[in-house]
Design a protein around this motif. Structure first.
Motif, PDB file in Angstrom:
ATOM      1  N   VAL A   1     100.616  13.934  91.317  1.00 53.04           N
ATOM      2  CA  VAL A   1      99.901  12.672  91.071  1.00 53.04           C
ATOM      3  C   VAL A   1     101.038  11.976  91.401  1.00 53.04           C
ATOM      4  O   VAL A   1     102.430  11.825  91.177  1.00 53.04           O
ATOM      5  N   ASP A   2     100.603  10.668  92.304  1.00 51.09           N
ATOM      6  CA  ASP A   2     101.367   9.677  92.863  1.00 51.09           C
ATOM      7  C   ASP A   2     102.712  10.233  93.452  1.00 51.09           C
ATOM      8  O   ASP A   2     103.937   9.662  93.288  1.00 51.09           O
ATOM      9  N   GLY A   3     102.496  11.125  94.286  1.00 54.20           N
ATOM     10  CA  GLY A   3     103.563  11.768  95.029  1.00 54.20           C
ATOM     11  C   GLY A   3     104.728  12.760  94.238  1.00 54.20           C
ATOM     12  O   GLY A   3     105.838  12.856  94.640  1.00 54.20           O
ATOM     13  N   THR A   4     104.377  13.063  93.169  1.00 58.33           N
ATOM     14  CA  THR A   4     105.229  13.817  92.164  1.00 58.33           C
ATOM     15  C   THR A   4     104.641  15.042  91.691  1.00 58.33           C
ATOM     16  O   THR A   4     103.258  15.244  91.536  1.00 58.33           O
ATOM     17  N   CYS A   5     105.297  16.191  91.881  1.00 61.39           N
ATOM     18  CA  CYS A   5     104.752  17.433  91.319  1.00 61.39           C
ATOM     19  C   CYS A   5     105.204  17.879  90.182  1.00 61.39           C
ATOM     20  O   CYS A   5     106.477  17.754  89.757  1.00 61.39           O
ATOM     21  N   TYR A   6     104.319  18.353  89.092  1.00 63.01           N
ATOM     22  CA  TYR A   6     104.700  18.704  87.732  1.00 63.01           C
ATOM     23  C   TYR A   6     104.518  20.308  87.632  1.00 63.01           C
ATOM     24  O   TYR A   6     103.145  20.651  87.888  1.00 63.01           O
ATOM     25  N   VAL A   7     105.259  21.065  87.158  1.00 66.43           N
ATOM     26  CA  VAL A   7     104.988  22.369  86.566  1.00 66.43           C
ATOM     27  C   VAL A   7     105.445  22.720  85.287  1.00 66.43           C
ATOM     28  O   VAL A   7     106.354  22.007  84.941  1.00 66.43           O
ATOM     29  N   ALA A   8     105.113  23.567  84.737  1.00 67.55           N
ATOM     30  CA  ALA A   8     105.392  24.141  83.261  1.00 67.55           C
ATOM     31  C   ALA A   8     106.113  25.493  83.425  1.00 67.55           C
ATOM     32  O   ALA A   8     105.457  26.181  84.126  1.00 67.55           O
ATOM     33  N   THR A   9     107.220  25.724  82.722  1.00 70.10           N
ATOM     34  CA  THR A   9     107.502  27.010  82.532  1.00 70.10           C
ATOM     35  C   THR A   9     107.419  27.619  81.298  1.00 70.10           C
ATOM     36  O   THR A   9     107.253  27.068  80.222  1.00 70.10           O
TER      37      THR A   9
END
Length: 436
Positions: free
Chosen positions: A200-208
């Motif tokens: 979203v909005d040029g940001t990548c989110y991942v969870a560990t």
């Protein structure tokens, strides 16, 4: 057809029976049977690649399904018009030598991408690959070896492809950014991840997960913006909007973070607790200030993103049937749930009331919504509905007789270019369109 442990369908009595089913062609709602799909031998085995140019007539140049679930909110809702009229398979492709563990397809302006795994020489150390196909013709234009391990998920943002891979022993993961032609721009190693990236909005989110439960935010240039540890066991992939990032925990809570800073906003019990398994097994959906959380207790729960207040809770299945509830597809007024025993269910998002449900049983894979209807995996087929319980077309997706229920269940749909792209866990990629 759905990724925590590697994605596998629950081995219920129903799914074991499904292993014995054999698909055999393309069937219209009226029951007329078109010629069987090329490549099948007596209805068994995995079909070989083929092209049927007559079914590319619906293709348009504009289209995008950028991540698993279409967008960062995982709404699975796109503006692309569903194929209609005389609908059939325009092309079928299968990359590599013996692909498996295939990711859901993502679609850019000109290409369809999938990640897949090969274990041809060493089953304990498989190889993760990225493949790209011309969205109209199906011609393969890209094959890129990513890493040793398994491909978890893909994302597309601007001119960047993002790929998440997992090591063979599941103790770490790698986030890799590539150009659309496969040139690696940067990579970063993380603890093992819960699923595919949200962008979203040029940001990548991942969870560990496992010993290191946290959410990471990356800029598209590879800069790690923030990392926030989570009090609990992360179980689902992330979903995100402009304000927040959300991840489902194994105890039924949702953890909400500030999208810009990673600051903790709230953590609340949303899903009804169950004794046997993680309470949220599918990634939540966020849209227009609401979270939609599929609970293992056979429910869809709507909550306010501001503070986690539960707005409504709707039963969509039997909590004792031992089948996970997949992520919903959400539009401006309706949430669609695809369930084993209750079929496709349309829910009014204003109050959680059920508008209609299909007569046919469903599957544990998420639906996809486009202009003119909703598409769902059902058993060994893909079915399209208009905004009612009446199916308008059905395409058989033949089930290979290989004794793995996961191959049957892992069927995912993406809608773009006014085509329907269907990815199957055994590496097959179908493009469904309208006859000219």
């Amino acid at each position: 057809m759905a990724v925590s442990t590697p994605t596998m369908a629950p081995l219920t009595r129903r799914s074991l029976l499904q292993q014995m089913a054999i698909g055999s062609g393309i069937v219209s709602v009226s029951g007329c049977i078109a010629p069987t799909i090329p490549g099948l031998s007596n209805g068994k085995g995995i079909p070989k690649p083929f092209t049927n140019d007559a079914y590319k007539a619906s293709y348009v140049s504009d289209g995008r399904w950028a991540v698993e679930g279409h967008d960062g909110g995982r709404t699975s809702s796109a503006s692309s018009t569903l194929p209609h009229g005389d609908v059939g398979v325009a092309w079928l492709r299968r990359p590599g030598t013996d692909p498996h563990g295939t990711t859901p397809p993502i679609v850019g302006p000109n290409r369809v991408y999938i990640g897949y795994t090969e274990s041809s020489t060493d089953a304990d150390n498989p190889d993760a690959y990225l493949a790209g196909f011309d969205a109209k013709t199906g011609n393969q234009q890209l094959e890129k070896h990513l890493d040793t391990g398994r491909t978890v998920g893909l994302g597309l943002a601007g001119d960047r492809l993002l790929a998440v891979t997992r090591s063979p022993d599941y103790d770490q993961a790698t986030l890799t950014a590539l150009t659309r032609n496969g040139a690696i721009q940067w990579a970063d190693t993380l603890p093992d991840v819960t699923g595919s990236p949200a962008i979203v909005d040029g940001t990548c989110y991942v969870a560990t997960r496992n010993e290191e439960n946290a959410v990471y935010a990356y800029s598209l240039d590879g800069t790690q913006q923030w990392r926030t540890s989570i009090d609990g066991e992360c179980y689902t992939a992330t979903c995100a909007d402009h304000d927040g990032v959300y991840v489902g925990l194994s105890d039924g809570r949702i953890a909400a973070l500030n999208a810009s800073t990673g600051a903790r906003r709230w953590s609340k019990q949303i899903a009804t607790p169950v004794e046997c398994c993680p309470d949220i097994q599918a990634t939540p959906t966020v849209a227009d200030g609401r979270l939609y959380v599929p609970g293992l207790a056979g429910e869809l729960v709507a909550a306010d993103t501001a503070d986690g207040t539960v707005l409504w809770r709707t039963a969509v299945g039997d909590e004792d049937d031992d089948n996970a509830i997949p992520s919903p597809a959400v539009t401006a007024d309706t949430a669609y749930m695809n369930t084993y025993h209750e079929g496709l269910i349309a829910i009014d998002i204003a109050d959680g009331s059920i508008r209609w449900r299909s007569a046919e049983n469903g599957d544990n894979q998420p639906p996809a919504v486009g202009d003119g209807g909703v598409v769902v995996p059902q058993d060994d087929s893909v079915v399209a509905y208009e905004t009612s319980d009446c199916p308008v077309w059905t395409i058989d997706i033949p089930v290979p007789d290989i004794g793995m229920a996961a191959y049957i269940m892992d069927t995912e749909v993406a809608l773009a270019h006014e085509m329907c792209y269907v990815g199957v866990a055994d590496g097959r990629l179908y493009a469904i369109g309208t006859h000219e």
